[in-house]
Write a protein that holds these residues in place. Structure first.
Motif, mmCIF file in Angstrom:
data_model
loop_
_atom_site.group_PDB
_atom_site.id
_atom_site.type_symbol
_atom_site.label_atom_id
_atom_site.label_comp_id
_atom_site.label_asym_id
_atom_site.label_seq_id
_atom_site.Cartn_x
_atom_site.Cartn_y
_atom_site.Cartn_z
ATOM 1 N N ASP A 14 2.884 1.528 6.876
ATOM 2 C CA ASP A 14 1.794 2.512 6.989
ATOM 3 C C ASP A 14 1.922 3.573 5.828
ATOM 4 O O ASP A 14 3.056 3.775 5.407
ATOM 5 C CB ASP A 14 1.762 3.046 8.512
ATOM 6 N N HIS A 15 0.818 4.111 5.794
ATOM 7 C CA HIS A 15 0.669 5.312 4.637
ATOM 8 C C HIS A 15 1.619 6.492 4.926
ATOM 9 O O HIS A 15 1.903 7.126 4.172
ATOM 10 C CB HIS A 15 -0.747 5.606 4.341
ATOM 11 N N TYR A 16 1.631 6.946 6.491
ATOM 12 C CA TYR A 16 1.948 7.939 6.780
ATOM 13 C C TYR A 16 3.730 7.883 6.334
ATOM 14 O O TYR A 16 4.147 8.939 5.810
ATOM 15 C CB TYR A 16 2.303 7.949 8.394
ATOM 16 N N LEU A 18 5.030 5.994 3.832
ATOM 17 C CA LEU A 18 4.844 6.030 2.342
ATOM 18 C C LEU A 18 4.597 7.536 1.911
ATOM 19 O O LEU A 18 5.727 8.003 1.085
ATOM 20 C CB LEU A 18 3.722 5.427 1.914
ATOM 21 N N ASP A 19 3.856 8.390 2.461
ATOM 22 C CA ASP A 19 3.718 9.762 1.968
ATOM 23 C C ASP A 19 5.042 10.508 2.527
ATOM 24 O O ASP A 19 5.322 11.448 1.585
ATOM 25 C CB ASP A 19 2.555 10.310 2.744
ATOM 26 N N SER A 49 -5.370 7.942 -3.367
ATOM 27 C CA SER A 49 -4.130 7.555 -2.930
ATOM 28 C C SER A 49 -3.143 8.510 -2.491
ATOM 29 O O SER A 49 -2.372 8.430 -1.532
ATOM 30 C CB SER A 49 -3.436 6.299 -3.962
ATOM 31 N N ILE A 199 2.314 6.378 -6.347
ATOM 32 C CA ILE A 199 1.626 5.924 -5.169
ATOM 33 C C ILE A 199 0.476 4.805 -5.323
ATOM 34 O O ILE A 199 -0.573 5.056 -5.954
ATOM 35 C CB ILE A 199 1.329 7.102 -4.334
ATOM 36 N N LYS A 201 -2.092 2.532 -3.173
ATOM 37 C CA LYS A 201 -2.700 1.921 -1.620
ATOM 38 C C LYS A 201 -3.925 1.254 -2.040
ATOM 39 O O LYS A 201 -4.636 1.486 -3.136
ATOM 40 C CB LYS A 201 -2.890 3.271 -1.090
ATOM 41 N N GLY A 237 1.488 0.197 -0.521
ATOM 42 C CA GLY A 237 1.157 0.217 1.101
ATOM 43 C C GLY A 237 1.383 -1.218 1.038
ATOM 44 O O GLY A 237 0.902 -2.028 0.290
#
Ligand code: 6PG
Length: 253
Positions: A14-16, A18-19, A49, A199, A201, A237
């Protein structure tokens, strides 16, 4: 925190997450730079992204030393800073306004009469900050990059003559792939960075990601950046790279 060594590809469910990982990397690289050189220099990119990352980073507390961090731009669109296409505007709204970096530490591309003039002015400000002598290149501690579905990164587009640039630090760009002219750090500057974080996505990038990561001979701009001697991290992602679980894979440079 998970560690990632030079040349890592990390895939996130999930992007959370990743961030969050990108924030940890920013902190780790920043702390190291400040310890060794007293200052942390980072260049940031536009696009959609990195928005979540900027917001998370801005929400970080004291673990981020704002006073010793200097923020530059990997690229900019030749539009007013108020325009919705402006990278400065996007980074300001999602990071700078929320994080409290001193304004003197933010090195934006100033928009002049022409994009060529903007590039010259930005190049001059980079040279002055890094005390670059003739023929030299700055060594950014970190450059945050994105990847377009056509393989572009920063504002270096596939087949564009700006990819041949070997002397300038910053150039102006016009390319049929984009409506507005751009201003971008050049390939030698990207290749000279101590660390690069991509990054990436969006499922539409699956094909290009495969080429960028697997091909040793690709002339796609992002693949050319991959040949950097610095540390390079691809944070992907899940939709970009379909493998069953979060995985760490090594890069073919
Ligand atoms: C920009 C960029 C550009 C961006 C890619 C990916 O100003 O648009 O710096 O290189 O990183 O186009 O953009 P997305 O994250 O929106 O896919």
């Amino acid at each position: 925190m998970r560690t990632a060594k030079k040349g890592s590809i990390l895939i996130f469910d999930d992007h959370y997450t990743l961030d969050e990982f990108a924030c940890e990397k920013w902190k780790e690289i920043g702390e190291g730079a400040m310890r060794e050189r007293g200052v942390f220099t980072a260049a940031v990119s536009g696009g959609t992204s990195p928005v979540g990352f900027y917001r998370r980073l801005a929400a970080s507390g004291k673990e981020i030393n704002r006073q010793s961090t200097h923020i530059f731009f990997a690229d900019e669109r030749f539009v007013s800073k108020k325009n919705r296409e402006s990278n400065y505007r996007m980074v300001k709204e999602n990071l700078l306004d929320r994080a409290g970096f001193p304004s003197r530490n933010v090195h934006a591309v100033s928009i002049e009469k022409t994009s060529a003039l903007s590039a010259v002015k930005y190049e001059r400000s980079v040279k002055i900050f890094f005390k670059i002598k003739k023929g030299g290149f700055p060594k950014f501690d970190l450059i945050m990059l994105g990847l377009g579905a056509d393989g572009h990164t920063a504002s270096l587009f596939p087949g564009n003559k700006t990819l041949q640039e070997r002397k300038r630090l910053v150039v102006s760009v016009s390319d049929s792939a984009v409506k507005t002219e751009r201003i971008t750090l050049t390939l030698p500057v990207l290749l000279n960075a101590r660390n690069i974080i991509f990054i990436v996505k969006g499922g539409e990038k699956a094909g290009v990601v495969k080429e960028v990561l697997r091909s040793k001979r690709s002339f796609l701009p992002a693949a050319m950046v991959k040949r950097s001697r610095g540390n390079i991290y691809f944070l992907l992602g899940r939709a970009v790279f379909s493998v069953p679980k979060k995985k760490k894979i090594s890069i073919d440079k």
